[in-house]
Design an enzyme around this catalytic site. Structure first.
Site, mmCIF file in Angstrom:
data_model
loop_
_atom_site.group_PDB
_atom_site.id
_atom_site.type_symbol
_atom_site.label_atom_id
_atom_site.label_comp_id
_atom_site.label_asym_id
_atom_site.label_seq_id
_atom_site.Cartn_x
_atom_site.Cartn_y
_atom_site.Cartn_z
ATOM 1 N N GLU A 1 0.920 3.858 1.918
ATOM 2 C CA GLU A 1 1.449 4.230 3.233
ATOM 3 C C GLU A 1 2.655 3.360 3.589
ATOM 4 O OE1 GLU A 1 -3.119 4.485 3.369
ATOM 5 O OE2 GLU A 1 -1.592 3.224 2.448
ATOM 6 N N CYS B 1 -2.005 -0.810 7.415
ATOM 7 C CA CYS B 1 -1.306 0.475 7.323
ATOM 8 C C CYS B 1 -1.505 1.304 8.589
ATOM 9 C CB CYS B 1 -1.770 1.247 6.095
ATOM 10 S SG CYS B 1 -1.232 0.494 4.554
ATOM 11 N N HIS C 1 0.840 -1.194 0.000
ATOM 12 C CA HIS C 1 0.000 0.000 0.000
ATOM 13 C C HIS C 1 0.876 1.245 0.000
ATOM 14 C CE1 HIS C 1 -3.879 -2.076 1.641
ATOM 15 N NE2 HIS C 1 -3.439 -2.613 0.520
#
Length: 136
Positions: A70, A99, A68
């Site tokens: 993040e 995350c 992801h």
């Protein structure tokens, strides 16, 4: 937030383009977008594992070849030796629970996000940790 949206355009994810920007004292420290690890074939070349398996959005995060946005922002900061403790993150979408846990442990003090994501547990993690959340 506009910079996070531009960063998201780098994503090769077939489902959703997400961008994240880590900021402290009005200075950009790191950026990330969702995509596969360095050196792996991109999903737009190989196909989406989650689509192939019929995995709904917001579930079974481990069944994905990509990271992801993040996560990639945190990894980028670590790779370059940039301290992000006490920073804020701007994300194009609400972070997932994986995350959220990483951002809490990285000592991110605030998360600003614009798009929704179907993961209420993430919101609970942020609330319990005292992380400031701002939907934009």
């Amino acid at each position: 937030m506009e910079i996070a949206r531009v960063v998201a355009t780098r994503s090769s994810c077939l489902r959703r383009q997400v961008g994240a920007v880590v900021v402290k004292n009005r200075q950009i420290l790191a950026t990330g977008y969702n995509g596969v690890p360095r050196g792996l074939q991109h999903c737009d070349e190989r196909g989406c594992l989650r689509d192939q398996l019929g995995v709904p959005s917001g579930e079974r995060h481990e069944l994905c070849r990509g990271l992801h946005a993040e996560q990639n922002a945190i990894v980028q900061a670590a790779y370059h030796g940039v301290a992000i403790s006490g920073a804020e993150v701007y994300c194009t979408h609400q972070p997932c629970v994986v995350c959220a846990k990483m951002l809490v442990n990285a000592d991110i003090v605030a998360v600003y996000f614009s798009g929704p994501y179907p993961d209420p547990l993430a919101m609970e993690v942020f609330q319990e940790a005292g992380t400031k959340l701002v939907a934009m």
